[in-house]
Design a protein around this motif. Structure first.
Motif, PDB file in Angstrom:
ATOM      1  N   GLY A   1      -8.385   2.876  -0.390  1.00 10.86           N
ATOM      2  CA  GLY A   1      -7.527   1.722  -0.642  1.00 10.86           C
ATOM      3  C   GLY A   1      -7.655   1.127  -2.025  1.00 10.86           C
ATOM      4  O   GLY A   1      -7.504  -0.087  -2.199  1.00 10.86           O
ATOM      5  N   THR A   2      -7.883   1.958  -3.029  1.00 11.68           N
ATOM      6  CA  THR A   2      -7.973   1.471  -4.408  1.00 11.68           C
ATOM      7  C   THR A   2      -6.882   2.108  -5.260  1.00 11.68           C
ATOM      8  O   THR A   2      -6.384   3.194  -4.953  1.00 11.68           O
ATOM      9  CB  THR A   2      -9.343   1.794  -5.038  1.00 11.68           C
ATOM     10  N   GLY A   3      -6.532   1.398  -6.349  1.00  7.24           N
ATOM     11  CA  GLY A   3      -5.596   1.949  -7.315  1.00  7.24           C
ATOM     12  C   GLY A   3      -4.155   1.923  -6.862  1.00  7.24           C
ATOM     13  O   GLY A   3      -3.814   1.365  -5.812  1.00  7.24           O
ATOM     14  N   PRO A   4      -3.275   2.561  -7.652  1.00 11.81           N
ATOM     15  CA  PRO A   4      -1.847   2.517  -7.351  1.00 11.81           C
ATOM     16  C   PRO A   4      -1.462   3.395  -6.171  1.00 11.81           C
ATOM     17  O   PRO A   4      -2.191   4.302  -5.763  1.00 11.81           O
ATOM     18  CB  PRO A   4      -1.215   3.049  -8.643  1.00 11.81           C
ATOM     19  N   TYR A   5      -0.289   3.111  -5.621  1.00  9.04           N
ATOM     20  CA  TYR A   5       0.313   3.946  -4.602  1.00  9.04           C
ATOM     21  C   TYR A   5       1.042   5.114  -5.272  1.00  9.04           C
ATOM     22  O   TYR A   5       1.431   5.035  -6.437  1.00  9.04           O
ATOM     23  CB  TYR A   5       1.317   3.152  -3.773  1.00  9.04           C
ATOM     24  N   LEU A   6       1.254   6.181  -4.513  1.00 12.03           N
ATOM     25  CA  LEU A   6       2.140   7.269  -4.902  1.00 12.03           C
ATOM     26  C   LEU A   6       3.319   7.223  -3.955  1.00 12.03           C
ATOM     27  O   LEU A   6       3.152   7.348  -2.739  1.00 12.03           O
ATOM     28  CB  LEU A   6       1.412   8.616  -4.804  1.00 12.03           C
ATOM     29  N   GLU A   7       4.515   7.005  -4.513  1.00 16.63           N
ATOM     30  CA  GLU A   7       5.701   6.813  -3.690  1.00 16.63           C
ATOM     31  C   GLU A   7       6.747   7.875  -4.019  1.00 16.63           C
ATOM     32  O   GLU A   7       6.942   8.233  -5.180  1.00 16.63           O
ATOM     33  CB  GLU A   7       6.292   5.417  -3.917  1.00 16.63           C
ATOM     34  N   PHE A   8       7.424   8.339  -2.986  1.00 20.30           N
ATOM     35  CA  PHE A   8       8.532   9.278  -3.135  1.00 20.30           C
ATOM     36  C   PHE A   8       9.789   8.575  -2.657  1.00 20.30           C
ATOM     37  O   PHE A   8       9.881   8.166  -1.495  1.00 20.30           O
ATOM     38  CB  PHE A   8       8.253  10.559  -2.360  1.00 20.30           C
TER      39      PHE A   8
END
Length: 245
Positions: A172-179
Motif C-alpha cells: 500500500g505504498t506509492g502510486p497506483y497503476l491504472e488502465f
C-alpha cells in the motif's frame, strides 16, 4: 521472485531541462548516471528503495518517432492545494492542455515538451501516495490488461471494470497503476513508459521468460546490447525489465 514498477522513463529532447521541470514540480532531487540521462529521486530515498518511485529522463535523437500511451496523475490534498499546485506548475512552464476532457474536476496540463499530465482533485484513495497519485495507461480492454498485469506484477489488483483497472503495491505504498479504457486513438504525444525491477535483479531473464508466457512480446527499438529487456504487453504498450548493469 517478484517484479514491480520502479519508475517511469520519459523520453526528452533536453533531458536536463525537462528534468529540472519535473524535479521542481515534485520537489525531488536530481542526479545523472550518464550523459543524456537525468535521474529524479524523492528526498530521502536511495535507489532502489522498495517503498519509493523514481523518474528517469532520457534524451533521444528523434523524439517524434516515440509515442506511448502513458501519463502521470498528480495527487492533491484539498481544493486549495490543487489550485496552488496548478498555479505553481504553470509558473514552472506547464501549459493548459485540451484533450477533450470537457468539464471535469481535474486539470489537464502539458510539460514544457508537450507531455500531458493531470492534477487531480482531492481523493481519499490518494492521500498517502506521495505527489504522484497514479501512472495511467490508455487501453482498449481494462479487463484483459488486469489479467496480464495482475499475473505479471507482485502487486494487488484493487478494482477492475469494463472502464478501468487499478493495481497498487501489496504494502500500500506509492502510486497506483491504472488502465483506462480509451477506445479512440490517442491524438496527443506522450513519451512515457514504465520500467519494472526484478527482485532479485539477477532474476531478470527468468522474469522476462515468464512475461512472455503471459503474452508479452519482445520489442526492438534499436536499443542494441543493453542490460534491460524491452517488451510490450498484449495491447502493445512498451515497458522495460531492468537488469544488472
Amino acid at each position: 521472485m517478484a517484479l514491480r514498477p520502479v519508475q517511469v522513463n520519459i523520453k526528452a529532447r533536453d533531458d536536463s531541462a525537462l528534468g529540472r521541470f519535473w524535479a521542481d514540480a515534485l520537489g525531488w532531487r536530481i542526479s545523472s548516471e550518464a550523459p543524456g540521462v537525468t535521474n529524479l529521486e524523492p528526498e530521502g530515498a536511495d535507489w532502489p528503495d522498495p517503498s519509493a518511485f523514481y523518474i528517469d529522463l532520457v534524451a533521444v535523437p528523434d523524439l517524434e518517432t516515440v509515442k506511448y500511451r502513458v501519463h502521470l496523475d498528480f495527487a492533491t490534498t484539498s481544493a486549495a492545494h490543487q489550485a496552488e499546485l496548478v498555479a505553481r506548475l504553470k509558473e514552472l512552464g506547464a501549459t493548459p492542455a485540451d484533450v477533450g476532457q470537457g468539464d471535469v474536476p481535474w486539470t489537464v496540463l502539458a510539460d514544457p515538451e508537450g507531455n500531458v499530465f493531470c492534477v487531480l482533485e482531492p481523493r481519499e484513495a490518494h492521500r498517502d501516495t506521495g505527489p504522484i497519485a497514479a501512472v495511467v495507461v490508455d487501453c482498449a480492454d481494462p479487463r484483459a490488461m488486469a489479467r496480464f498485469w495482475d499475473e505479471a506484477l507482485d502487486w494487488t489488483l484493487h478494482e477492475v471494470t469494463d472502464d478501468h483497472a487499478v493495481l497498487r503495491s501489496a504494502d500500500g505504498t506509492g502510486p497506483y497503476l491504472e488502465f483506462l479504457r480509451t477506445p479512440a486513438e490517442r491524438t496527443w504525444w506522450n513519451h512515457v513508459h514504465v520500467d519494472l525491477l526484478p527482485s532479485p535483479i539477477d532474476a531478470k531473464e527468468a522474469e522476462v521468460a515468464r512475461l512472455r508466457t503471459l503474452g508479452a512480446t519482445d520489442v526492438d527499438l534499436g536499443q542494441g546490447k543493453v542490460p534491460w529487456s524491452v517488451l510490450a504487453d498484449p495491447e502493445g504498450n512498451e515497458f522495460c525489465v531492468l537488469g544488472r548493469a
